[in-house]
Design an enzyme around this catalytic site. Sequence first.
Site, PDB file in Angstrom:
ATOM      1  N   ASP A   1       0.900  -1.113   0.047  1.00 28.96           N
ATOM      2  CA  ASP A   1       0.130  -0.008  -0.099  1.00 28.96           C
ATOM      3  C   ASP A   1       1.092   1.191   0.110  1.00 28.96           C
ATOM      4  O   ASP A   1       1.712   1.381   0.922  1.00 28.96           O
ATOM      5  CB  ASP A   1      -0.851   0.221   1.246  1.00 28.96           C
TER       6      ASP A   1
ATOM      7  N   HIS B   1       5.002  -7.567  -0.197  1.00 28.41           N
ATOM      8  CA  HIS B   1       4.791  -9.017  -0.705  1.00 28.41           C
ATOM      9  C   HIS B   1       5.392  -9.264  -2.431  1.00 28.41           C
ATOM     10  O   HIS B   1       5.703  -8.127  -2.958  1.00 28.41           O
ATOM     11  CB  HIS B   1       3.123  -9.237  -0.983  1.00 28.41           C
TER      12      HIS B   1
ATOM     13  N   SER C   1       8.517   3.402   4.531  1.00 29.49           N
ATOM     14  CA  SER C   1       9.912   3.588   3.653  1.00 29.49           C
ATOM     15  C   SER C   1       9.393   3.413   2.465  1.00 29.49           C
ATOM     16  O   SER C   1       8.333   3.992   1.957  1.00 29.49           O
ATOM     17  CB  SER C   1      10.885   2.601   4.019  1.00 29.49           C
TER      18      SER C   1
END
Length: 260
Positions: A76, A128, A231
């Site tokens: 996200d 992911h 980050s």
Amino acid sequence: MFLSNICSRIFGSFAKTCFPTPIQEFINSVYVRIFRINLDEFETTRFKNLNALFTRRLKTKRTFDMSPTQLISPTDSLITESALTTEGKALQIKSMQYSISELLGENLDCDFFYLNFYLSPRDYHRYHAPCDLEIEEIRYFGGCLRPVNMPSLMRVQNLFVKNERIVVKAKMPNGKKIYFVAIGALNVGSIIFHCEPKIKTNAKRANQTYTYATPIKVAKGDELGMFEMGSTIVLFIQDFTPNVATQQIVKFAQNIGYIN
């Protein structure tokens, strides 16, 4: 040792401390309120410490396109830059180039498409696999831990190269290359990759390389690891056609384009 690394280590220790429940719930609520975090998608709304809040898990597994040619967003995040590499250079932000070979630790033998994914403190902090991966090598590069938000991207030249980072070199289902780069930042307690537990970030370590004679196979959508705070992820993808653009907000599991 850079001052930013010392501050990040101190903050990381604070974030992992489990305070008495009333105090911890107050700390967590302040953090949620300041960054306007929506917890509806997550397993719980009560966390033993700030680090558990940062690394919260999704309550329901997200579905995605299973086609081997479609890549999905690993996080996200906000796409802060996206383009084709040019003469061994990429952009951390508009007009701020850096050397790709310095970032990755090797020269690319052709042009790749790259995307910069910025994870703010409010975002889901786990990342992911964007497609099925065969991981051939993981490289750790020590460095400082400057912020990677927009003001820093526009001010600090070679920010991605200067910061601590982990580079994952892998093959995609079509046999072409992909580089998955996790870049450290201020107050990131650590960068975790589940497939290589020997990696210890923000820990005064020299550069290290882990090479796998038998590649590590990771399925599309599987969790690769997490940031203990927000980050940036940078993907370099060979023979890739995007369907997302710079300044677009994306969600993990959303299609971002396809490999040729």
